[in-house]
Motif scaffolding. Structure first.
Motif, PDB file in Angstrom:
ATOM      1  N   THR A 116       8.497   0.537 -15.030  1.00  7.69           N
ATOM      2  CA  THR A 116       7.064   0.325 -14.833  1.00  7.69           C
ATOM      3  C   THR A 116       6.391   1.644 -14.490  1.00  7.69           C
ATOM      4  O   THR A 116       7.003   2.536 -13.891  1.00  7.69           O
ATOM      5  N   GLN A 128      -3.948   0.160 -12.863  1.00  3.36           N
ATOM      6  CA  GLN A 128      -3.561   0.096 -14.273  1.00  3.36           C
ATOM      7  C   GLN A 128      -2.028   0.145 -14.310  1.00  3.36           C
ATOM      8  O   GLN A 128      -1.431   1.139 -13.891  1.00  3.36           O
ATOM      9  N   ARG A 158       1.807  -0.829 -16.373  1.00  2.00           N
ATOM     10  CA  ARG A 158       2.579  -1.162 -17.566  1.00  2.00           C
ATOM     11  C   ARG A 158       3.966  -1.613 -17.131  1.00  2.00           C
ATOM     12  O   ARG A 158       4.589  -0.975 -16.283  1.00  2.00           O
ATOM     13  N   ARG A 209       6.848  -6.437 -23.538  1.00  2.42           N
ATOM     14  CA  ARG A 209       6.087  -5.587 -22.619  1.00  2.42           C
ATOM     15  C   ARG A 209       4.873  -6.346 -22.094  1.00  2.42           C
ATOM     16  O   ARG A 209       4.392  -7.286 -22.730  1.00  2.42           O
ATOM     17  N   TRP A 242       1.027  -5.540 -19.898  1.00  4.57           N
ATOM     18  CA  TRP A 242       0.067  -4.646 -19.250  1.00  4.57           C
ATOM     19  C   TRP A 242      -0.811  -5.469 -18.321  1.00  4.57           C
ATOM     20  O   TRP A 242      -1.273  -6.563 -18.679  1.00  4.57           O
TER      21      TRP A 242
END
Length: 702
Positions: A220, A247, A249, A278, A280
């Motif tokens: 991450t 923010q 990921r 994945r 976000w």
């Protein structure tokens, strides 16, 4: 109830005290110590803002800045890790928390302003370095607290006037963690500001679905930022702006050795360890507030905006071969609103408080589900196709409240009032909610409180969907139950009884008993590969329990402990029934079942000690008897206990400023434990707690 308080003289008295001390030491006049007027004004306005919305009669756990810094991880700890040291808080995967038998349902306030919750929860947005203190308010809440009622997480941010300076730090260690951060605040004339920012890179993003120390494909990257600014228009009026962003990921961790269930895209086998899904997660908010204090009147008007989103991108081929479904999921929510609160001390025995809240939400859902066709015999064919769904849900909340803090005698106070709320979502509803708390102090050492609250809890608008179930019939994503009634607001009667007693100057004991009778009880579950919760309602529910707490504070020594016993159960499903199997639905219709997040025994404890100059040794413990698992949540996950250890040392380098070195060992005894085992209602996958991690950090005061 852990009351971690810092006792100090009022800021406005410091010049007088300093002058008095100087006069006692020498017969000659000593110059008075003068504080910058902006510091005094800022402190006074902070006290006035706190008085607008006090939690009289509720159970309040306050964790101050000193305590945060002294516990393992210090200012680098996430908000949810700090809150785990409060009574009645159960840890959940993905940084979520359960308080007093409720799933999430937490309201977050920053400097008194309600911040709408993000799709992925709120805890990931904050770490502790920007907080002066955090309070967890539970029990029978006064009328100014509405909507999210399991607990109020009231965060007070550090300010440039009262917390000048800052730190630059580097922290990292196990699981490839690397985390630089910066925090700084100052006051320039009537303007004050405090800014924090951090970057996190780690190989442990989500909980490991296996018991091994390291997960496969679980890295991450996260960037966080927070700014708190205020401008004094005069000595009675302040304009403030608060903004924050996260923010992130994530890779979705894999479970090796899973067998292929289907043939798709010409493939009948797939290595589950090589999946590359994945996710976000993004969240940002902004608050503009005007505060005015004049004589007996204090008021604050605030406007807020919030934008949050989650995007899940599957490994299409692998997920279809392994499970028959690969669902790309995108969810976005926009929220904006106004909040006003006022407090008026109309007489010595009466303080009136009133306010309003209004917000509007827009939630957009996109789902692109790749599935296989299935014939009447249940046989799937290698002809994958994609079902596309687009949805938009709008919602509004409106609420007003009024209450009176009536000091009947010097020892007895009654805080009573009511709020009226209106919800326009997939379901339109409203409710008048009376509240009352009676607080009795028979002595300086003892406080007894009893309270009742009527609650109205709308479903979380950022999680709502409106699926077209008929489109999935005859595919590998077809539900057993073709019913998706909209989520309803929860309506509850809440009763709370508490006692707090101080023994001597250093030991404080507390006890609480609570009971909640619920109609349309809300719960959340993860029903797919994406780490996104979905709401549903039990027709009726009940939650009850007791909390015990103790705290000892003397000089540089701090120790505390909490123990909670609770039970949460529901009966009958009245919304989003398609999440459940037909057998589970039938079981729940006829009898009470435990909710998936129910944990009978929850404990936490901590100790911190300064054995030498500038040094601090600390340890924390978290115990859980295990949440639910199995068919209709009929079984329980294995109990667990984890211990963390922290060591820090402050030192100075000639010409190089003040430094702090830190060493933390989390899960000291390397216990392998499960939070979830992948079974039960609304549980998407097995989730293990973090194995032993060793972390070190170095920070410099600016």
């Amino acid at each position: 109830m852990v009351h971690m308080l810092v006792r100090s003289a009022p800021l406005a008295l410091l010049p007088w005290l300093a002058a008095a001390q100087g006069a006692a030491q020498t017969p000659e006049p000593a110059p008075a110590i003068e504080l910058d007027p902006i510091v005094v004004q800022s402190s006074r306005l902070e006290q006035a803002r706190t008085g607008i919305a006090p939690a009289l009669g509720a159970s309040v756990t306050r964790i101050d800045r000193e305590t945060i810094e002294r516990l393992p991880q210090g200012g680098g700890a996430s908000l949810n890790q700090v809150l785990l040291q409060a009574p009645g808080v159960v840890q959940e995967a993905q940084g979520d928390l359960h308080v007093r038998g409720d799933h999430r349902n937490l309201q977050y306030r920053i400097n008194g302003v309600i911040i709408p919750e993000a799709i992925s929860g709120f805890g990931q947005l904050f770490d502790a370095r920007g907080m002066r203190s955090v309070e967890l308010i539970t029990g029978a809440l006064p009328a100014q607290f509405g909507y999210r009622t399991a607990g109020i997480v009231d965060i007070t941010l550090r300010s440039g006037a009262q917390d000048p300076g800052g730190t630059a730090s580097l922290y990292g260690g196990s699981f490839g963690q690397f985390q630089p951060s910066l925090a700084y605040g100052a006051a320039v004339g009537p303007l004050e500001y405090y800014v924090t920012g951090s970057y996190l890179r780690s190989d442990r993003g989500f909980e490991n679905p296996t018991s091994s120390p390291n997960a496969i494909h679980n890295s991450t990257e996260q960037v966080r930022g927070l700014v708190n600014m205020a401008y004094l228009l005069d000595d009675r009026t302040r304009v403030a702006f608060i903004g924050g962003s996260n923010q992130s990921r994530f890779e979705i961790p894999n479970i090796p050795g899973q067998p292929a269930q289907f043939t798709a895209f010409g493939q009948s086998s797939y290595d589950s360890a090589s999946l590359r899904a994945r996710q976000w997660q993004r969240s940002s908010f902004g608050v503009l507030a005007v505060q005015h204090s004049r004589d007996a009147l204090d008021m604050q008007l605030s406007a807020f905006v919030r934008k949050t989103s989650i995007s899940y991108v599957p490994d299409t081929v692998g997920e279809v071969v392994l499970s028959g479904v690969a669902a790309e999921t995108r969810k976005r929510n926009y929220s904006a609103g106004l909040q006003g609160d006022a407090s008026w001390r109309i007489a010595e025995a009466h303080t009136l408080r009133a306010g309003f809240f209004a917000s509007a939400d827009i939630t957009r859902n996109i789902a692109n589900s790749t599935v296989l066709p299935v014939n009447a015999a249940g046989q799937a064919f290698d002809a994958p196709f994609t079902i596309q769904e687009r949805g938009r849900i709008e919602g509004q909340l409106y609420g007003i409240y009024a209450q009176d803090e009536w000091r009947l005698t010097d020892q007895l106070t009654l805080n009573f009032g009511a709020r009226f709320d209106v919800m326009n979502q997939q379901v339109n509803a409203s409710q008048l909610s009376p509240r009352a708390n009676l607080v009795w102090r028979p002595s300086e050492a003892t406080t007894i409180s009893a309270g009742y609250a009527r609650y109205f809890t709308p479903p979380p608008s950022e999680l709502l969907t409106n699926p077209a179930l008929s489109r999935y019939v005859g595919t590998t994503l077809a539900p057993e139950v073709l019913q998706a009634s909209p989520a309803r607001p929860e309506r509850a009667h809440y009763f709370n009884l508490g006692i707090r007693h101080r023994i001597g100057e250093h030991l404080t004991l507390g006890g609480e008993a609570f009971y909640r009778s619920v109609r349309d009880m809300q719960d959340l579950g993860q029903f797919g590969s994406a780490y996104i919760f979905s709401p549903y309602n039990y027709r009726e529910g009940r939650v009850f329990g007791t909390e015990l707490s103790a705290q000892w504070r003397r000089g540089g020594f701090l120790a505390y402990g909490n123990l909670t016993l609770s039970r949460s159960e529901g009966r009958g499903l009245v919304s989003n029934q398609y999440f459940w199997s037909a057998a589970e639905l039938a079981q729940v219709q006829s009898k009470f079942v435990r909710t998936d997040h129910d944990q009978l025994i929850t404990g936490s404890a901590g100790i911190a000690y300064r054995p030498w100059d500038g040094g601090n040794v600390s340890s924390t413990l978290v115990y859980g008897s295990g949440m639910r698992r199995g068919f209709a949540n009929s079984q329980v996950v294995t109990p667990y206990v984890t211990v963390n250890l922290g060591l820090s040392q402050e030192f100075e380098i000639a010409g190089g400023g003040k430094w702090t070195a830190r060493l933390d060992v989390l899960n000291l005894f390397d216990r392998s434990y499960q939070l979830r085992d992948g079974t039960g209602i609304g549980v998407g996958a097995p989730q293990y707690g973090m194995r032993r991690g060793v972390f070190a950090g170095l920070s410099r005061a600016l």
